[in-house]
Structure formats: structure tokens, C-alpha cells
Scaffold this motif. Sequence first.
Motif: not given
Length: 216
Positions: A54-62, A64-68, A82-89
Amino acid sequence: MQGKGVLNNRISEYVFTQLATIGIPTHFVRSLSMREQLVRAVEIIPVEVVIRNIAAGSICKRLGLEEGTPLPRAIVEYYYKDDALGDPMVGEEHITAFGWAQDFEMDEIIHMALRINDFLSGLFTGIGIKLVDFKLEFGRFYTEEHVQIILADEISPDGCRLWDMKTNEKLDKDRFRRDLGGEIEAYQEVARRMGVLPSADIRDIAEGENRKKRKG
């Protein structure tokens, strides 16, 4: 959050034990105490595997999906640990090109991740909870004969999005992230529905452990 470690330990133990019944190899051996587990030593693959239903979190921002929004099918994503890199996708090409995992290992990981998702989606549905998305980590378990890819880390409300099926109330880490309050009560509710909530009040357990540490 006093007592969260106890709850996560109980929930993760239950989930790993249930996954073992369908043949998913994991690092879990047994619980040692309210907060400790004995696990197999593995070489962690530096990739977080995220399964989204279900769409939630970062996938909604990336996107443009509505949460839920229910997704057309389960989507598997990868993030470099990698914490220093912010765990990139990252994509599978990155994972295999940089040697974080080999092609055949990724095949095993994807296969296991989707089986785990199918099983846990049913398990949570049975207790009135939507499995929105969750994170998995895998590692290499070395024996004298071979190397095996097995599930590691933990599965708890810290690494899952769990919503009540009737109300969509959040029963996970987002209660803290979004400053909703009621974090410990939400985690307790998940444990209660699973049938693994300690008989004593969780805060009493935590305070008792703290008193022991102070005396020690």
C-alpha cells in the motif's frame, strides 16, 4: 519508549518462528531473555529490501501517490545500507555491479521476500491488521559445506507499517515519526493481537529491569 525492546523481542520472535514453519531460513535460534535472542552469526548483505503493498512514506513523495492507495502488486525496492549517505535507493544493477550480492543471491532474496510478504500479509490480516510495507535484511550464513542466504535482523513495528484494518489507525513507528503519541500502546496492541503480550504491564517490566541494572 520504556518496554519497546521487550515488545519488539516478543513480536520478532513470534514472526521468525512462524516463518520457519513455511521453510524460510532465518538467523533466529531462541529467546534468551525478555530483551535478548540467540541468533546465528551472518555476514549481512548491505542492502535493505523493502516490500510495499500500500502506498505510504517515501513512495508517496517520489511518485505523487495518495497515502493508502493499494498498489497494483507488491513492489520490491532496495536501499544501500549506509547511514552517512542516508540509505539511498538503488537498483539490482547497482547491487550486482558493486558486488554487494551476486545475481543468484538476488534471485533467492527476491523469492524469499515475496514469500515472506504473502505469508505475513495473511498472518496480519488474520488479526485485523494491514501490512502496508516492511523492511527485510538478509545475510550469508557460512557452514563447512556451503553458504546459505538467510533472513536476519528483526521484524517488528520498528521496521513495518501496520494499520488497523477497520480504522487505518497506525500501529507502528509512524506514531513516533509523526508525533501522534500512543507509541507504546500501539506496539502493545500488535503484541496483544498476536497473543505474545507479556502478562505483566510492559512499563512495570521495564522499570523492574531498570531497578536490577541500577542495583548491579
